[in-house]
Structure formats: C-alpha cells, structure tokens
Design a protein around this motif. Sequence first.
Motif, PDB file in Angstrom:
ATOM      1  N   ALA A 160       0.833  -1.209   0.000  1.00 18.83           N
ATOM      2  CA  ALA A 160       0.000   0.000   0.000  1.00 18.83           C
ATOM      3  C   ALA A 160       0.863   1.252   0.000  1.00 18.83           C
ATOM      4  O   ALA A 160       0.567   2.233  -0.691  1.00 18.83           O
ATOM      5  N   LEU A 161       1.963   1.214   0.778  1.00 12.31           N
ATOM      6  CA  LEU A 161       2.889   2.348   0.785  1.00 12.31           C
ATOM      7  C   LEU A 161       3.504   2.530  -0.598  1.00 12.31           C
ATOM      8  O   LEU A 161       3.655   3.663  -1.075  1.00 12.31           O
ATOM      9  N   ALA A 162       3.860   1.432  -1.251  1.00  2.43           N
ATOM     10  CA  ALA A 162       4.449   1.510  -2.588  1.00  2.43           C
ATOM     11  C   ALA A 162       3.494   2.205  -3.556  1.00  2.43           C
ATOM     12  O   ALA A 162       3.909   3.066  -4.350  1.00  2.43           O
ATOM     13  N   ARG A 163       2.225   1.846  -3.500  1.00  2.00           N
ATOM     14  CA  ARG A 163       1.242   2.502  -4.372  1.00  2.00           C
ATOM     15  C   ARG A 163       1.102   3.971  -4.010  1.00  2.00           C
ATOM     16  O   ARG A 163       1.014   4.836  -4.897  1.00  2.00           O
ATOM     17  N   LYS A 164       1.107   4.254  -2.720  1.00  2.60           N
ATOM     18  CA  LYS A 164       0.961   5.638  -2.258  1.00  2.60           C
ATOM     19  C   LYS A 164       2.069   6.529  -2.779  1.00  2.60           C
ATOM     20  O   LYS A 164       1.834   7.695  -3.136  1.00  2.60           O
ATOM     21  N   VAL A 165       3.312   6.013  -2.830  1.00  2.00           N
ATOM     22  CA  VAL A 165       4.445   6.853  -3.231  1.00  2.00           C
ATOM     23  C   VAL A 165       4.724   6.801  -4.731  1.00  2.00           C
ATOM     24  O   VAL A 165       5.684   7.418  -5.189  1.00  2.00           O
TER      25      VAL A 165
END
Length: 344
Positions: A210-215
Amino acid sequence: MRALQYRIIGSAPEVVDIPTPTPAAGQVLVKVTAAGVCHSDEFLMSLPDDQYTYGLPLTLGHEGAGTVEALGEGVTGLQIGESVLVYGPWGCGRCYPCSKGEENYCERAANLEIKPPGLGAPGAMADYLIVDDARHLVPLGDLDPVASVPLTDAGLTPYHAIKKSLPKLVPGSVAVVIGAGGLGHVAIQILRAIAPCTVIAVDTSEDKRALARKVGAHHAVASDESAEEQILELTGGRKVDVVFDFVSIDPTTGLASRLIGVGGEIVLVGVGPGAVKVGFFSTPWEASARAPYWGSRSELIEVIELARAGKIKVEVEAFGLDQGPKAYERLAAGTIPGRAVIVP
C-alpha cells in the motif's frame, strides 16, 4: 552525553552516558538533531563473535543530521549553528575514486582503517558526533532534519543504484523493485522522478505494498509463488529491463533472475546473502548483475535537491534516544513501514 551503543555481542543496544568528545584539528563537532535506524545496524548486531569486526562498544547510527557545534583547528567554510547532513562512507580523500567524490569506493580506506560513523567509528545516535573532515558535511538549509536524515543512506543508496541503470530505463521500459520498505519506498519515488519507466513493486507485506502505491508505484504485487506470473501478466509476457532487489536473499534473487530480459540488469542493493548466477547458459543475452554500495558525495547533494523540490519524501517514525532499543525491535519485527529516526 548520552549514546545508544552496541556493547555485547548478541545483546540489544543500550543507552549509556559517555564523555562528550572534543574536535581535534581538522574535525567538526556536530550536535545531533536526528539519526536514522537501518537494517545494516541490525545486520552487524546479528553477526557472531568470530565475524564481528566493528569494535565494541560501538555507538550506532550511520545516518546523521545536526548543527555545527564546534570546529577543530584549521577547519574553515562552516558556520557554528549551520544545519548539516553527514555523508557516511568516509574515505581517504586522495585516491582516484575519492577525487570524484566516490568515497564509498575509496581504494585506501581499509588499509588506513577508515570506517564510517556507526559502522566502526562512533555514530550519530548520541547527543554529539565527531565528523572527521568538513567535506563530509553537506548543507541541509531549511529542510527538516528528522524527515531528511534518511536521505544520507535510504535516499543515497537507491539513487546511486538507479542512476547507473538510467540508460536502460527508457520510455516503455519496466523496473521491478523488490522490497518496498525503508529503501525501496524511496527507490520508487526516485524512479518516478528521474526515469520514464513503469514501476512494479514486490513485497510480502500488504502495508508496504500500500505504501508503494501511495508513493508512486504503478503496480504492487505480493512476494509469493505467484509473483513472477503476476508481473509477466502486467507486462504482457515481456521480461523486465531492470530489477532492483532491496532484500537480496535466495527467493528474491531467484525471482530477479527469472524476470530479467535480454540486455537487462539485476541490481542487488540489499545486504542479504543471496546471489545471482551469471553465465552463458544462466542469464539472457547481454544481461548483467551488480552490487552497488552507498553513493558519492555529489549524489547526496542531488538527492537533497530532489527532496527540496518535493520529488521524494521519506516516511519516518520518530523515537527518542531512550526508545532506541524499541526502534530496533520494531525494525526486526517489520512493523516500521518506512524509516525509523532517533531524535536525541
């Protein structure tokens, strides 16, 4: 002053009181404002006695930020109170790589017993830090030191790894980032900022995906037995151009080897024991593998400029110095989504 030190092989680090150092000629005393927590620290603290070479007690912290507190004799070009980042991979300053600012590849550091702060020399997880030479301090300006201190490794290391692969990251290319944690989530942002490629992140943790998608990752897939199939489905069956492995254990290097295409490149950034077999019958034509280390002084300046422009931002969670041992427990448990930062 207080310091977080690794004192006994196999034991957790401890907060202790030690004398405040005084800068000798050519040195700089920095009042620490922030120090980053890294998997490299966890790695060295996991080494058995016969493999540990960093000295004890060791004040941890190879990511450092602070303000200039005092100057040793002969030091010029710095102002007391100036906010700075510490460039960590110290070298001799005289060999050919050092002349290019590539002190991470210094040819004489081992023979001269020059070691980075927190990785042999006293590190930044303390109230004060001695920096061996003014050239190892980079102006931070008005950037927040807590948010910026991971740039010295978690920003610099992936930037150095990615920059050398830019000729392969042309429009239409695909880059896979294995491990979307402390370094990986910064790598995704760097790729989006300086390369026109599609970015696919791979991680075992849904939170980190989810963090990867966010950034900025275009896609994020689970690191399991179906990862290869999922990625090739996203690429229409085409193998990828570059794989950046921020884990580097056998399952991830194996995945990287299966994903890479003709003329591609596997970049092993993680400190795990995994390896890639390269050879006429082992890799596609013209495919290669490399293992970069940290980055140059000039590249750190470039990373800071990316942060100043708002192109990259490190997800941080702050801990007091007394909470340092807890931060390493959380790091080992994998419950810190970005980067932990110690604030003395």
